[in-house]
Motif scaffolding. Structure first.
Motif, PDB file in Angstrom:
ATOM      1  N   ASP A 136      -6.938 -13.199  -6.378  1.00 17.18           N
ATOM      2  CA  ASP A 136      -6.550 -12.494  -7.697  1.00 17.18           C
ATOM      3  C   ASP A 136      -4.903 -12.432  -7.538  1.00 17.18           C
ATOM      4  O   ASP A 136      -4.358 -12.076  -8.107  1.00 17.18           O
ATOM      5  CB  ASP A 136      -6.576 -10.787  -7.648  1.00 17.18           C
ATOM      6  CG  ASP A 136      -8.315 -10.827  -8.148  1.00 17.18           C
ATOM      7  OD1 ASP A 136      -8.556 -11.306  -9.170  1.00 17.18           O
ATOM      8  OD2 ASP A 136      -8.822 -10.124  -7.819  1.00 17.18           O
ATOM      9  N   GLY A 137      -3.955 -13.187  -6.302  1.00 19.48           N
ATOM     10  CA  GLY A 137      -3.139 -12.843  -6.223  1.00 19.48           C
ATOM     11  C   GLY A 137      -2.202 -11.659  -5.641  1.00 19.48           C
ATOM     12  O   GLY A 137      -0.936 -12.177  -5.525  1.00 19.48           O
ATOM     13  N   ASN A 164       6.896 -10.024 -10.392  1.00 21.54           N
ATOM     14  CA  ASN A 164       5.201  -9.729 -10.270  1.00 21.54           C
ATOM     15  C   ASN A 164       3.928  -8.867 -10.883  1.00 21.54           C
ATOM     16  O   ASN A 164       4.092  -7.433 -10.212  1.00 21.54           O
ATOM     17  CB  ASN A 164       4.713 -10.112  -9.137  1.00 21.54           C
ATOM     18  CG  ASN A 164       3.318 -10.970  -9.430  1.00 21.54           C
ATOM     19  OD1 ASN A 164       3.548 -10.158  -9.693  1.00 21.54           O
ATOM     20  ND2 ASN A 164       2.938 -12.384  -8.351  1.00 21.54           N
ATOM     21  N   ARG A 315       0.007 -11.881 -11.417  1.00 16.99           N
ATOM     22  CA  ARG A 315      -1.241 -12.085 -11.258  1.00 16.99           C
ATOM     23  C   ARG A 315      -1.766 -10.267 -11.090  1.00 16.99           C
ATOM     24  O   ARG A 315      -0.655  -9.297 -11.072  1.00 16.99           O
ATOM     25  CB  ARG A 315      -0.587 -12.980 -10.039  1.00 16.99           C
ATOM     26  CG  ARG A 315      -0.077 -13.977 -10.526  1.00 16.99           C
ATOM     27  CD  ARG A 315      -0.457 -15.007  -9.921  1.00 16.99           C
ATOM     28  NE  ARG A 315      -2.216 -15.344  -9.804  1.00 16.99           N
ATOM     29  CZ  ARG A 315      -2.585 -15.525  -8.920  1.00 16.99           C
ATOM     30  NH1 ARG A 315      -2.378 -16.563  -7.173  1.00 16.99           N
ATOM     31  NH2 ARG A 315      -4.482 -16.110  -8.796  1.00 16.99           N
ATOM     32  N   ARG A 361       4.536 -21.038  -6.086  1.00 15.12           N
ATOM     33  CA  ARG A 361       4.128 -21.037  -7.525  1.00 15.12           C
ATOM     34  C   ARG A 361       4.856 -22.171  -8.089  1.00 15.12           C
ATOM     35  O   ARG A 361       4.635 -22.512  -9.404  1.00 15.12           O
ATOM     36  CB  ARG A 361       3.806 -19.770  -7.650  1.00 15.12           C
ATOM     37  CG  ARG A 361       3.104 -19.080  -7.024  1.00 15.12           C
ATOM     38  CD  ARG A 361       2.860 -17.718  -7.912  1.00 15.12           C
ATOM     39  NE  ARG A 361       2.895 -17.584  -8.858  1.00 15.12           N
ATOM     40  CZ  ARG A 361       2.575 -16.175 -10.242  1.00 15.12           C
ATOM     41  NH1 ARG A 361       3.912 -15.056  -9.399  1.00 15.12           N
ATOM     42  NH2 ARG A 361       2.631 -16.512 -11.362  1.00 15.12           N
TER      43      ARG A 361
END
Ligand SMILES: Cc1ncc(COP(=O)(O)O)c(C=O)c1O
Length: 393
Positions: A136-137, A164, A315, A361
């Motif tokens: 899921d990050g 994020n 995320r 990323r």
């Protein structure tokens, strides 16, 4: 009880002049905060700074009770400092870390924290290791468990990253840290004020945060929580005559509480403003705040995803009020400028702020839009309209 948005807006003077979607930068202060700060500054100007401090002693002391109530802590466990980084640093540099000790951190860690890790690595030979994310990050709690050994002397992670919308599983990390007996320092700079943060539920030994972001307090305020049993395991990186008493020509005694991480001089107006901001948030209720902030952020992500060429980069299994996105063919700076021209405030998240994650990323500079409970669906729509109509689209 859902939040009274009309009232929140009426009590926020800035809502009349801007569309403020930069609450992860610094939120708009509500009137009680503004008045508390200005009143104290006026008192200082009228009767003198030290005299104002004596006259308003209770109000400044209340800041400790307010922050303690916010975090589920005790007032002796709170130190008030000038920003989140200083709070975090005071804890980090106070830990007895030595060559060969391992520090475990997250992929999304904030630059200032990592720079401190690297400085200590250079100075002493500690090792910094990044715990991988799960699918899921967010930080992978099983991977964290798997990395533990007797050399791990610190788990230092963020609750919500700067760039994020994810919320790291702080309480699950706390369980792992407690079981292993490893000190746990949580950077809650972006989570306090937008969601409930309870230090006992989380199980952290140390927690740092700011007043100016989702708490809506004045700039130049921050605080550190040090759990009472943990206090004696730390040696503050510097002391002054407030943090310690010079008891004999060749000795001193530290204060018995977390205020040993403070220094004598501070902005009392801002402390009183911070207390007002915390009281304001507690009166609204952090659950209600989280519900509204999360819903607005989810709506914004959905609207943005519907615009061709827009990518949303958040995320996490649990998401919060930080929304990061990029627009193909339009650098983030250009998007922010177009929004500013319409009096819509956002900020940018650049790779230098969280390099581990950006590099991994392959992210460009991102636009960061961060709604608070006082924002409206119309304001989100206005942001999306500017993005849709960027020149050349
Ligand atoms: C996750 C995180 N940690 C720490 C900080 C540093 O806070 P301050 O600027 O109050 O020192 C920030 C600031 O944006 C942040 O986003």
């Amino acid at each position: 009880m859902p939040l009274d948005v009309e009232r929140a807006r009426a009590e926020t003077p800035g809502c009349r002049t801007v569309t403020h979607l930069n609450n992860a930068g610094a939120a708009l202060a509500p009137s009680p905060v503004l008045e508390a700060v200005i009143d104290h500054l006026r008192l200082e100007a009228t009767i003198g700074g030290y005299e104002a401090a004596a006259a308003r002693g209770e109000a400044t002391e209340h800041a400790y009770d307010a922050v303690a109530a916010l975090l589920g802590a005790r007032r002796e466990e709170i130190a008030l400092v000038e920003n989140a980084t200083r709070a975090w640093d005071m804890a980090f540099y106070a830990l007895p870390l030595r060559a060969g000790d391992r520090i475990l951190t997250s992929t999304s860690e904030y630059a200032s924290n990592v720079i401190a890790f690297l400085q200590l690595a250079r100075r002493t030979g500690v090792q910094v290791e990044v715990v991988p994310d799960d699918s899921d990050g967010q930080l992978d709690v099983d991977a964290l468990r798997g990395l533990l050994d007797e050399r791990v002397k610190l788990i230092a992670v963020n609750h919500v990253p700067t760039h994020n919308g994810l919320v790291n599983p702080a309480a699950e990390i706390g369980k792992v840290a407690t079981q292993a007996g490893v000190p746990y320092l949580l950077d809650a700079c972006q989570s306090v004020g937008q969601l409930p943060v309870d230090v006992r539920e989380i199980g952290c030994d140390l927690l740092s945060a700011t007043g100016r972001k989702f708490l809506r307090g004045p700039r130049g305020t921050g605080f550190l929580y040090v759990s009472a049993p943990f206090l004696e395991r730390l040696d503050p990186p510097f002391l002054d005559l407030y943090a310690a008493e010079w008891t004999a020509p060749d000795s001193y005694t530290m204060r018995p509480d977390a205020r040993r991480f403070e220094s004598w001089e501070s902005s009392l107006a801002c402390r009183i403003g911070l207390a007002a901001a915390v009281d304001y948030a507690l009166a609204l209720g952090l659950e209600a705040i989280e519900e509204r902030v999360t819903a607005l952020a989810a709506e914004l992500r959905e609207r943005l995803r519907a615009i061709p060429g827009v990518s949303v980069h958040d995320r996490g299994a649990r998401q919060c009020g930080i929304v990061t996105f990029s627009v193909a063919g339009h650098p983030a700076g250009e998007v922010a400028e177009a929004l500013a021209a319409r009096k819509i405030n956002v900020s940018l998240s650049a790779p230098e702020a969280a390099r581990y994650d950006f590099e991994r990323r392959g992210l460009p500079v991102l636009v960061r839009a961060s709604p608070h409970y006082y924002n409206t669906g119309d304001e989100l729509a206005a942001l999306c309209q500017v993005v849709e109509r960027l020149p050349g689209r």
